[in-house]
Design a protein around this motif. Sequence first.
Motif, mmCIF file in Angstrom:
data_model
loop_
_atom_site.group_PDB
_atom_site.id
_atom_site.type_symbol
_atom_site.label_atom_id
_atom_site.label_comp_id
_atom_site.label_asym_id
_atom_site.label_seq_id
_atom_site.Cartn_x
_atom_site.Cartn_y
_atom_site.Cartn_z
ATOM 1 N N ARG A 161 0.364 3.221 3.720
ATOM 2 C CA ARG A 161 -0.376 4.480 3.557
ATOM 3 C C ARG A 161 -1.693 4.240 2.847
ATOM 4 N NH1 ARG A 161 2.749 9.631 1.266
ATOM 5 N NH2 ARG A 161 3.697 9.324 3.323
ATOM 6 N N ASP A 162 -1.696 3.413 1.796
ATOM 7 C CA ASP A 162 -2.950 3.107 1.100
ATOM 8 C C ASP A 162 -3.937 2.404 2.032
ATOM 9 O OD1 ASP A 162 -1.987 4.243 -1.178
ATOM 10 O OD2 ASP A 162 -1.470 2.347 -2.155
ATOM 11 N N SER A 188 -4.000 2.675 5.307
ATOM 12 C CA SER A 188 -4.435 3.633 6.321
ATOM 13 C C SER A 188 -5.513 4.570 5.781
ATOM 14 C CB SER A 188 -3.234 4.442 6.820
ATOM 15 O OG SER A 188 -3.637 5.421 7.734
ATOM 16 N N GLY A 189 -5.415 4.961 4.514
ATOM 17 C CA GLY A 189 -6.383 5.883 3.938
ATOM 18 C C GLY A 189 -7.606 5.236 3.335
ATOM 19 N N SER A 190 -7.680 3.917 3.344
ATOM 20 C CA SER A 190 -8.808 3.226 2.723
ATOM 21 C C SER A 190 -10.001 3.208 3.666
ATOM 22 C CB SER A 190 -8.412 1.792 2.365
ATOM 23 O OG SER A 190 -8.164 1.058 3.549
ATOM 24 N N PRO A 191 -11.229 3.224 3.120
ATOM 25 C CA PRO A 191 -12.430 3.153 3.979
ATOM 26 C C PRO A 191 -12.651 1.767 4.564
ATOM 27 C CG PRO A 191 -13.047 3.182 1.668
ATOM 28 C CD PRO A 191 -11.559 3.407 1.705
ATOM 29 N N SER A 214 -12.339 -1.929 -0.424
ATOM 30 C CA SER A 214 -11.791 -1.055 -1.455
ATOM 31 C C SER A 214 -10.447 -1.536 -1.982
ATOM 32 C CB SER A 214 -11.619 0.362 -0.888
ATOM 33 O OG SER A 214 -10.718 0.356 0.212
ATOM 34 N N SER A 215 -9.945 -2.660 -1.498
ATOM 35 C CA SER A 215 -8.628 -3.152 -1.893
ATOM 36 C C SER A 215 -8.769 -4.229 -2.958
ATOM 37 C CB SER A 215 -7.902 -3.713 -0.665
ATOM 38 O OG SER A 215 -8.578 -4.875 -0.201
ATOM 39 N N LEU A 241 -2.957 2.509 13.709
ATOM 40 C CA LEU A 241 -3.221 2.907 12.327
ATOM 41 C C LEU A 241 -4.706 3.157 12.089
ATOM 42 C CD1 LEU A 241 -1.267 3.267 9.938
ATOM 43 C CD2 LEU A 241 -2.142 1.110 9.055
ATOM 44 N N LYS A 242 -5.544 2.191 12.400
ATOM 45 C CA LYS A 242 -6.981 2.331 12.175
ATOM 46 C C LYS A 242 -7.688 1.137 12.809
ATOM 47 C CE LYS A 242 -8.442 1.773 8.018
ATOM 48 N NZ LYS A 242 -8.611 1.959 6.581
#
Length: 401
Positions: free
Chosen positions: A192-193, A195-198, A202-203, A155-156
């Motif tokens: 998805r959130d 995966s797209g977060s920097p 940011s959470s 994922l990341k």
Amino acid sequence: MKPLFVLLLSTAWTLSGAQHYYQGLMDYLENRLLAIEDRMVLWHEQSHRHHTEMNDLKKLAAEAVNTLKHHHSSLTKNLEGAAVQVDRLEREMDYVEGQNSPRACVNRADKVVEQGAWGLQESRGEAEEEAWEEISSTVSDCVEIMSGIRSVKILKRVGSPKGMWTRDPRSSKVYVFNGTSGDTIYQFNSVRDFSGSPGVESSKSIRLPSEWSGPGSAVYNGYLYYVKQEADADVQVVKYDLLTGLETETAMFPVENQAAVYDLNPETVADLAADDEGLWLLYAPSDSEPNISLAKMDAATLDIEQIWDTRCPRENAEAAFVVCGTVYVVYNTRLASRSRVQCVFDVNDMVISEEAPLLYFPRRYGAHASLKYNPEEKQLYGWDDGYQIIYRLTMKRKLLA
């Protein structure tokens, strides 16, 4: 007349002395110039010799560099060829393991459950019948067993080399535990959130009433279960309501402070796992105990319902997970290589040796710090050297179910 003669004679002697003086000076200067010329000739010869030696050295160095370049090119080609062969061998091994899984070190009760053992002989006594009924009672009603890894998704990479991430089976929310201890966790609305977060900053951050210890927490039905370990205190399991933000239950657990459940991850004092059947705890009673123990917990009250000795060794273990009441212990080496499921323990003794697969995880970065199973998705959420990985599993029915 006589004075004039004396004057001329004195002048002649003076001129003669001056001439001798200047002649001696000229001879000295000439000798010095000859010596300088000889020295210059010597320097010229030495310079020429040094220049010749330098040229020869340059030629030898150029030849050596060309030879090294050639050897480097050959070595690079050989390494590339070896890498291709290793990749091909790993694919062949994965294929062979998928077609015919080798036997794993499945540990079972002293009385082995066999297919033909269902027909009990009538000649058995009453005590034997009671013992048989005790063995045949089931703890888990689930009939599935893991048979392979269907796909892998990286994922990341975010956070520390060690950590944990998981998803609540009853919702889409994802929870991230960065590091091996802390009092804060991070919540994302979905995979998805996340995966797209920097990054985790940011959470939504959740501040817990106490620090969690080790990447062995679990999220189950809207509650967070985590291990609390304070200095000179017993290990505790804490139940935290993620909706209300309140600590609802706390249970003391008989685990020594220095006892790590996995040899390769000493930060994991105890490992909570959730599957189709509820909440489980993997732990080591003491540092001298060589095997991993398993406890079935009441998710509501944190009471211990039953305890097993899995006989799966702690040595070289890196993580474990529970699927349908079956424990899969993942092993590795000190110099991280391919993680593998090498020991399987079924609480119902329904998994026989021929069924238990010796599964290898695709080689990635290092060793897993945590592996969390999601029973709704049939997926593992892994944390490997800071990378967040999803393993999608294939399942099959247990043979004796």
